[in-house]
Design an enzyme around this catalytic site. Structure first.
Site, PDB file in Angstrom:
ATOM      1  N   TYR A 144       0.855  -1.205   0.000  1.00 54.56           N
ATOM      2  CA  TYR A 144       0.000   0.000   0.000  1.00 54.56           C
ATOM      3  C   TYR A 144       0.889   1.253   0.000  1.00 54.56           C
ATOM      4  CZ  TYR A 144      -2.788   3.503   2.669  1.00 54.56           C
ATOM      5  OH  TYR A 144      -3.394   4.645   3.131  1.00 54.56           O
ATOM      6  N   ASP A 229      -1.859  -5.976   9.351  1.00 53.85           N
ATOM      7  CA  ASP A 229      -2.872  -4.962   9.069  1.00 53.85           C
ATOM      8  C   ASP A 229      -4.050  -5.688   8.428  1.00 53.85           C
ATOM      9  OD1 ASP A 229      -4.470  -3.033   7.863  1.00 53.85           O
ATOM     10  OD2 ASP A 229      -2.799  -1.695   7.405  1.00 53.85           O
ATOM     11  N   ILE A 231      -7.149  -4.602   7.871  1.00 50.03           N
ATOM     12  CA  ILE A 231      -8.183  -3.618   7.535  1.00 50.03           C
ATOM     13  C   ILE A 231      -9.193  -4.143   6.508  1.00 50.03           C
ATOM     14  CG2 ILE A 231      -6.751  -2.471   5.776  1.00 50.03           C
ATOM     15  CD1 ILE A 231      -7.925   0.210   6.598  1.00 50.03           C
ATOM     16  N   LYS A 272     -12.801   0.339   5.504  1.00 41.84           N
ATOM     17  CA  LYS A 272     -13.060  -0.494   4.321  1.00 41.84           C
ATOM     18  C   LYS A 272     -14.264  -1.408   4.531  1.00 41.84           C
ATOM     19  CE  LYS A 272      -9.153   1.273   3.052  1.00 41.84           C
ATOM     20  NZ  LYS A 272      -9.057   2.344   2.073  1.00 41.84           N
TER      21      LYS A 272
HETATM   22  C1  LIG Z   1      -3.548  -1.611   4.028  1.00 43.36           C
HETATM   23  C2  LIG Z   1      -4.087  -0.297   4.495  1.00 43.36           C
HETATM   24  N1  LIG Z   1      -3.779   0.134   5.736  1.00 43.36           N
HETATM   25  C3  LIG Z   1      -4.224   1.320   6.188  1.00 43.36           C
HETATM   26  C4  LIG Z   1      -5.018   2.141   5.405  1.00 43.36           C
HETATM   27  C5  LIG Z   1      -5.504   3.455   5.969  1.00 43.36           C
HETATM   28  O1  LIG Z   1      -6.845   3.322   6.382  1.00 43.36           O
HETATM   29  P1  LIG Z   1      -7.626   4.391   7.275  1.00 43.36           P
HETATM   30  O2  LIG Z   1      -8.561   5.091   6.356  1.00 43.36           O
HETATM   31  O3  LIG Z   1      -8.374   3.570   8.290  1.00 43.36           O
HETATM   32  O4  LIG Z   1      -6.647   5.287   7.898  1.00 43.36           O
HETATM   33  C6  LIG Z   1      -5.366   1.740   4.125  1.00 43.36           C
HETATM   34  C7  LIG Z   1      -6.180   2.603   3.270  1.00 43.36           C
HETATM   35  O5  LIG Z   1      -6.295   2.459   2.086  1.00 43.36           O
HETATM   36  C8  LIG Z   1      -4.887   0.487   3.659  1.00 43.36           C
HETATM   37  O6  LIG Z   1      -5.200   0.048   2.437  1.00 43.36           O
END
Ligand SMILES: Cc1ncc(COP(=O)(O)O)c(C=O)c1O
Length: 472
Positions: A144, A229, A231, A272
């Site tokens: 990312y 992570d 997410i 997400k």
């Molecule tokens: C792998 C990953 N980590 C963290 C984030 C950041 O997310 P947040 O909007 O919760 O700060 C993203 C956002 O695209 C992501 O894809």
């Protein structure tokens, strides 16, 4: 000099094509009626597919959005609330939602959860707590693009790539882990841990149990941390199903040293899975009380507002709603994903086989004029300016092979995705049937302002040469 060295330092990465693409989109955004020839945003991993479910819940629960509880206003209570440990009811709702997403195969203790303003803040906070400036974390590539900002910029920590390639579907291997570790040592960087995204952004794949075990064995042997992570954990729409690092840790607790448990940390967010990046709700989960205490102190810099905590604790505590939402969200993502994959396949563009996320990892190597990152940039510029699609080049994700692109599918309507696929199809047909585009494109580029060209060129130079220099 007006700015501090840190503020002026370019590890923020804002001149990466990932962010430049967003700027180009902002200048000329597609709108069905007002700007039908504008750029379609496919570089933003947003989930807009289930807003109707959230809105219906809000309509059915007017007390919550009106900051009332049992008919009584709780406005003043919320306005004054400032305990940086967070609302207990919200933390409970969060850990239960996290367990639900993992099929209740693992449970989470709300005392080990630290609330943060999104996963961005969670990742930075964890890195700040675990590593000193000049120390390093290993990350599998492609990764990312925001991580350059989140992990490195303010902490002074370095990222060393674990190089993954298409030869095995970009899977993490033991030799790749070891090579990254050796590379860090060669650069005199002390490795403090490994950070993975599971499911992966940008690959859209879940890590296998084999990869997770490999990672645990590796961090165990090296005495370092593992950050997972997660997410995108609620976006897994196809088999194999999602396996959280916490599940593997529990399953293997009989063979793992107990102190390893304290070196494994999860990052989560509602940006997400619930499609709420604007609400800024993230979390760190750690078994180590010292990490929880340090991260809680740090969280003062990025708290979640009390009204957001109140609203979401009511929403997520509605078990039936949360369960149905997770199921329906997966169903809708699956349909969208299939639509993009099918559409691209018809034009001869394959995608990495994936089962999660809000994007596809698209293979356009056959459309490059040469196997270089310069050719990737040329193709990207054509796709942004001529085709009118903002997608993210693999180089912005530090992919080591030119020609891969991340294409998002959940931040637009079905009609817009359909139009995007049509645009790609006519571009591919034109490109393969004539070389005219190249000349037309050169003319087009020369009329664009030279500052943008030079910043792109600088960025490509830094990425393809400078990074390699350092890896030698
Ligand atoms: C792998 C990953 N980590 C963290 C984030 C950041 O997310 P947040 O909007 O919760 O700060 C993203 C956002 O695209 C992501 O894809």
């Amino acid at each position: 000099m007006t700015l501090s060295r840190k503020a002026a330092c370019n590890t923020h990465g804002q001149d990466s094509s990932y962010f430049l693409g967003w700027q180009e989109y902002e200048k000329n955004p597609y709108d069905e009626s007002n700007n039908p020839n504008g750029i379609i945003q496919m570089g933003l991993a947003e989930n807009q597919l289930c807003f109707d479910l959230l809105e219906s819940w809000l309509a059915e629960n007017p007390d919550v959005a009106g900051f009332r509880n049992g008919g009584e206003s709780i406005f003043r209570e919320l306005a004054l609330f400032q305990d940086y440990h967070g609302l207990p009811a919200f933390k409970n709702a969060m850990v239960q939602f996290m367990a639900e997403i993992r099929g209740n195969k693992v449970s989470f203790d709300s005392d080990k959860l630290v609330l943060t303003a999104g996963a961005t803040s969670a990742n930075e906070t964890l890195i700040f707590c675990l590593a000193d400036p000049g120390e390093a974390f290993l990350l599998p590539t492609p990764y990312y693009p925001g991580f350059d900002r989140d992990l490195k910029w303010r902490t002074g920590v370095e990222i060393v790539p674990i190089q993954c390639t298409s030869s095995n579907g970009f899977r993490i291997t033991a030799p790749a882990l070891e090579a990254a570790y050796q590379l860090a040592q060669k650069r005199n960087l002390k490795v403090k841990g490994v950070l993975v995204t599971n499911p992966s952004n940008p690959l859209g794949i879940t890590l296998t149990r084999h990869e997770l075990t490999l990672l645990l064995n590796f961090v165990d042997a090296k005495g370092i941390h593992l950050i997972s992570d997660e997410i995108y954990s609620g976006t897994v729409f196809n088999s194999p199903s999602f396996v959280s690092i916490m599940e593997v840790l529990v399953d293997r607790s009989h063979v793992m040293k107990s102190e390893l448990r304290n070196r494994v940390h999860i990052v989560y967010s509602l940006s997400k899975d619930l499609g709420l990046p604007g609400f800024r709700v993230g979390a760190i989960y750690s078994n180590d009380p010292m990490v929880v205490a340090a991260a809680t102190k740090m969280s003062s810099f990025g708290l979640v507002s009390s009204q957001t905590q109140y609203l979401l604790s009511a929403m997520l505590s509605d078990k039936e709603f949360a369960k149905n939402y997770i199921v329906e969200n997966r169903k809708r993502l699956k349909t969208r994903h299939a639509m993009l994959v099918r559409g691209l396949r018809k034009t001869g563009i394959p995608c990495l086989e994936s089962n999660a996320g809000l994007f596809c990892w698209v293979d356009m190597r056959h459309l490059l004029t040469s196997n270089t990152f310069e050719a990737e940039m040329d193709l990207w510029k054509k796709i942004v300016y001529d085709v009118g699609l903002n997608i993210s080049p693999g180089s912005s994700c530090h992919c080591v092979e030119p020609g891969w692109f991340r294409v998002c599918f959940a931040n637009m309507s079905e009609d817009t995705l359909d139009l995007a696929i049509q645009r790609i199809a006519s571009f591919v047909n034109n490109t393969t049937s004539s070389s005219e585009n190249i000349d037309g494109y050169s003319r087009h580029l020369s009329s664009k302002n030279s500052r943008r060209k030079s910043s792109l060129a600088n960025w490509v130079f830094r990425l393809s040469f400078h990074d390699r220099e350092r890896e030698r």
